[in-house]
Design an enzyme around this catalytic site. Structure first.
Site, PDB file in Angstrom:
ATOM      1  N   GLY A 122     166.818 -31.879  41.823  1.00  0.00           N
ATOM      2  CA  GLY A 122     166.738 -32.439  40.484  1.00  0.00           C
ATOM      3  C   GLY A 122     165.379 -32.299  39.831  1.00  0.00           C
ATOM      4  O   GLY A 122     165.144 -32.887  38.772  1.00  0.00           O
ATOM      5  N   GLN A 123     164.464 -31.541  40.455  1.00  0.00           N
ATOM      6  CA  GLN A 123     163.160 -31.365  39.815  1.00  0.00           C
ATOM      7  C   GLN A 123     163.332 -30.595  38.510  1.00  0.00           C
ATOM      8  O   GLN A 123     163.983 -29.543  38.490  1.00  0.00           O
ATOM      9  CB  GLN A 123     162.194 -30.621  40.751  1.00  0.00           C
ATOM     10  N   SER A 124     162.753 -31.120  37.436  1.00  0.00           N
ATOM     11  CA  SER A 124     162.861 -30.454  36.138  1.00  0.00           C
ATOM     12  C   SER A 124     161.501 -30.069  35.574  1.00  0.00           C
ATOM     13  O   SER A 124     161.424 -29.188  34.711  1.00  0.00           O
ATOM     14  CB  SER A 124     163.603 -31.349  35.139  1.00  0.00           C
TER      15      SER A 124
ATOM     16  N   HIS B  73     154.836 -34.436  41.023  1.00  0.00           N
ATOM     17  CA  HIS B  73     154.736 -35.811  40.519  1.00  0.00           C
ATOM     18  C   HIS B  73     155.488 -36.746  41.442  1.00  0.00           C
ATOM     19  O   HIS B  73     156.551 -36.401  41.962  1.00  0.00           O
ATOM     20  CB  HIS B  73     155.249 -35.938  39.087  1.00  0.00           C
ATOM     21  N   LEU B  74     154.910 -37.925  41.614  1.00  0.00           N
ATOM     22  CA  LEU B  74     155.623 -39.022  42.253  1.00  0.00           C
ATOM     23  C   LEU B  74     156.238 -39.854  41.147  1.00  0.00           C
ATOM     24  O   LEU B  74     155.564 -40.207  40.174  1.00  0.00           O
ATOM     25  CB  LEU B  74     154.669 -39.912  43.066  1.00  0.00           C
ATOM     26  N   HIS B  75     157.523 -40.191  41.303  1.00  0.00           N
ATOM     27  CA  HIS B  75     158.142 -41.212  40.450  1.00  0.00           C
ATOM     28  C   HIS B  75     157.917 -42.553  41.140  1.00  0.00           C
ATOM     29  O   HIS B  75     158.287 -42.717  42.316  1.00  0.00           O
ATOM     30  CB  HIS B  75     159.661 -41.007  40.355  1.00  0.00           C
TER      31      HIS B  75
ATOM     32  N   ASN C  75     160.874 -35.202  43.690  1.00  0.00           N
ATOM     33  CA  ASN C  75     161.921 -34.189  43.762  1.00  0.00           C
ATOM     34  C   ASN C  75     161.268 -32.835  44.001  1.00  0.00           C
ATOM     35  O   ASN C  75     160.279 -32.490  43.351  1.00  0.00           O
ATOM     36  CB  ASN C  75     162.729 -34.169  42.462  1.00  0.00           C
TER      37      ASN C  75
ATOM     38  N   ASP D  26     157.104 -42.699  32.324  1.00  0.00           N
ATOM     39  CA  ASP D  26     158.138 -41.694  32.095  1.00  0.00           C
ATOM     40  C   ASP D  26     158.721 -41.877  30.696  1.00  0.00           C
ATOM     41  O   ASP D  26     158.988 -43.006  30.261  1.00  0.00           O
ATOM     42  CB  ASP D  26     159.232 -41.807  33.159  1.00  0.00           C
ATOM     43  N   ILE D  27     158.959 -40.769  30.019  1.00  0.00           N
ATOM     44  CA  ILE D  27     159.459 -40.828  28.641  1.00  0.00           C
ATOM     45  C   ILE D  27     160.913 -41.301  28.597  1.00  0.00           C
ATOM     46  O   ILE D  27     161.378 -41.770  27.555  1.00  0.00           O
ATOM     47  CB  ILE D  27     159.298 -39.444  27.971  1.00  0.00           C
TER      48      ILE D  27
HETATM   49  P1  AMP Z   1     161.763 -34.470  37.686  1.00  0.00           P
HETATM   50  O1  AMP Z   1     163.141 -34.313  37.105  1.00  0.00           O
HETATM   51  O2  AMP Z   1     161.695 -35.105  39.027  1.00  0.00           O
HETATM   52  O3  AMP Z   1     160.999 -33.163  37.615  1.00  0.00           O
HETATM   53  O4  AMP Z   1     161.020 -35.503  36.739  1.00  0.00           O
HETATM   54  C1  AMP Z   1     160.493 -35.143  35.523  1.00  0.00           C
HETATM   55  C2  AMP Z   1     160.349 -36.408  34.702  1.00  0.00           C
HETATM   56  O5  AMP Z   1     159.488 -36.130  33.617  1.00  0.00           O
HETATM   57  C3  AMP Z   1     161.653 -36.941  34.119  1.00  0.00           C
HETATM   58  O6  AMP Z   1     161.922 -38.241  34.624  1.00  0.00           O
HETATM   59  C4  AMP Z   1     161.392 -36.936  32.609  1.00  0.00           C
HETATM   60  O7  AMP Z   1     161.962 -38.044  31.955  1.00  0.00           O
HETATM   61  C5  AMP Z   1     159.875 -36.961  32.555  1.00  0.00           C
HETATM   62  N1  AMP Z   1     159.272 -36.420  31.349  1.00  0.00           N
HETATM   63  C6  AMP Z   1     159.621 -35.269  30.715  1.00  0.00           C
HETATM   64  N2  AMP Z   1     158.809 -35.089  29.651  1.00  0.00           N
HETATM   65  C7  AMP Z   1     157.949 -36.138  29.622  1.00  0.00           C
HETATM   66  C8  AMP Z   1     156.877 -36.527  28.764  1.00  0.00           C
HETATM   67  N3  AMP Z   1     156.513 -35.794  27.702  1.00  0.00           N
HETATM   68  N4  AMP Z   1     156.219 -37.682  29.028  1.00  0.00           N
HETATM   69  C9  AMP Z   1     156.588 -38.440  30.086  1.00  0.00           C
HETATM   70  N5  AMP Z   1     157.574 -38.117  30.938  1.00  0.00           N
HETATM   71  C10 AMP Z   1     158.250 -36.992  30.703  1.00  0.00           C
END
Ligand code: AMP
Length: 117
Positions: free
Chosen positions: A96-98, A103-105, A90, A34-35
């Protein structure tokens, strides 16, 4: 559903068009750090195929679901997370999905509170 969404960030990462710190990949899934890590180990495990979220899966995706969790186990082993770790996905904005590519965290390396916020 097509395999790829042209506007999807994680589809671009899967395709190698946006750089990522990959920790594992196979025919079905790609995992990268994760970034903005929320724990010492914070890895995202995504299907190669574009799927918006877990709720968009069907019974035909059971194999893919197994591959996602198998990847999580391998990454946790490789990271030495024998004391425990958390796997979160999420689903939807209220959760909180963005990024709308499933994806699994995988989070580990520190104590975790429960319930999450
Ligand atoms: P969510 O909020 O559950 O959809 O998780 C999305 C995740 O993607 C967040 O934890 C971000 O930090 C991560 N993210 C966004 N852009 C990138 C990227 N370019 N490389 C790696 N992780 C990213």
């Amino acid at each position: 559903m097509t395999d790829r969404d042209a506007d999807c960030l994680f589809c671009k990462i899967v395709a190698g068009e946006i750089p990522s710190d990959r920790v594992l990949e196979d025919d079905d899934v790609v995992a990268f750090r994760d970034i903005a890590p929320r724990a010492p180990t914070h890895v995202l495990i995504v299907p190669r195929r574009h799927v918006p979220d877990m709720h968009a899966l069907t019974d035909a995706d059971d194999h893919l679901l197994g591959r996602l969790f198998a990847a999580a186990r391998r990454i946790a082993d490789d990271a030495g997370l024998g004391n425990g770790y958390r796997v979160v996905t999420n689903v939807g904005p209220e959760a909180g999905q963005s990024v709308f590519h499933l994806h699994l965290h995988l989070l580990g390396g520190r104590p975790m509170a429960w319930p999450p916020g």
